[in-house]
Design a protein around this motif. Sequence first.
Motif, PDB file in Angstrom:
ATOM      1  N   ALA A 130       0.276  10.972  -4.690  1.00 53.27           N
ATOM      2  CA  ALA A 130       0.068  11.575  -3.218  1.00 53.27           C
ATOM      3  C   ALA A 130       1.150  11.580  -2.461  1.00 53.27           C
ATOM      4  O   ALA A 130       1.636  12.614  -2.092  1.00 53.27           O
ATOM      5  N   THR A 131       2.108  10.657  -2.418  1.00 49.86           N
ATOM      6  CA  THR A 131       3.351  10.363  -1.752  1.00 49.86           C
ATOM      7  C   THR A 131       4.298  11.293  -2.421  1.00 49.86           C
ATOM      8  O   THR A 131       5.035  12.121  -1.635  1.00 49.86           O
TER       9      THR A 131
ATOM     10  N   ASP B 152       6.673   4.854  -0.089  1.00 52.21           N
ATOM     11  CA  ASP B 152       7.518   5.697   0.707  1.00 52.21           C
ATOM     12  C   ASP B 152       9.084   5.565   0.067  1.00 52.21           C
ATOM     13  O   ASP B 152       9.741   6.343  -0.294  1.00 52.21           O
TER      14      ASP B 152
ATOM     15  N   GLU C  31      -4.086   2.650  -8.389  1.00 56.73           N
ATOM     16  CA  GLU C  31      -3.179   2.607  -7.472  1.00 56.73           C
ATOM     17  C   GLU C  31      -2.172   3.712  -7.698  1.00 56.73           C
ATOM     18  O   GLU C  31      -1.149   3.914  -6.786  1.00 56.73           O
TER      19      GLU C  31
ATOM     20  N   GLY D  10       0.983  -1.265   0.069  1.00 54.11           N
ATOM     21  CA  GLY D  10       0.144  -0.004   0.215  1.00 54.11           C
ATOM     22  C   GLY D  10       0.825   1.448  -0.006  1.00 54.11           C
ATOM     23  O   GLY D  10       0.229   2.292  -0.283  1.00 54.11           O
ATOM     24  N   ALA D  11       2.174   1.188   0.553  1.00 51.61           N
ATOM     25  CA  ALA D  11       2.879   2.423   0.537  1.00 51.61           C
ATOM     26  C   ALA D  11       4.072   2.197  -0.315  1.00 51.61           C
ATOM     27  O   ALA D  11       4.694   1.460  -0.883  1.00 51.61           O
TER      28      ALA D  11
ATOM     29  N   ARG E 277      -1.835   6.717  -5.052  1.00 54.65           N
ATOM     30  CA  ARG E 277      -0.928   6.414  -3.653  1.00 54.65           C
ATOM     31  C   ARG E 277       0.460   7.035  -4.035  1.00 54.65           C
ATOM     32  O   ARG E 277       1.080   7.752  -3.214  1.00 54.65           O
TER      33      ARG E 277
ATOM     34  N   GLN F 102      -9.950  10.121  -6.880  1.00 55.37           N
ATOM     35  CA  GLN F 102      -9.364   9.408  -5.675  1.00 55.37           C
ATOM     36  C   GLN F 102      -8.393  10.332  -4.815  1.00 55.37           C
ATOM     37  O   GLN F 102      -7.947   9.851  -3.851  1.00 55.37           O
TER      38      GLN F 102
END
Length: 91
Positions: A47-48, A20, A41, A17-18, A44, A75
């Motif tokens: 956004a990060t 980073d 996906e 999910g991450a 994500r 999203q």
Amino acid sequence: MTSRVFVALRVRAAQAGAFDAEVQQMVGVNPDCIGVFGFEESARVIATMAEQGIGPANVQVFGSDGNMGFAFKNQFDDPTVLGGMSGTTPF
């Protein structure tokens, strides 16, 4: 001659999910542009990227048809984070 750096990230639905660690690697490279190739996906990732100062507002970001549709912006709590992003669509 000025060298240019392009970073491409292929995003898979089965990934954790991450993102980073992947985004932090991009920050370390300080690219001129970034290609994000994936589907929903990818939100994500972007956004990060924005949280770490390497989003579409800071670096030229290119998307693919899987993350450039109208539903993709839904999203995001703040879809303006996508401002400046370019990409391809089959339309």
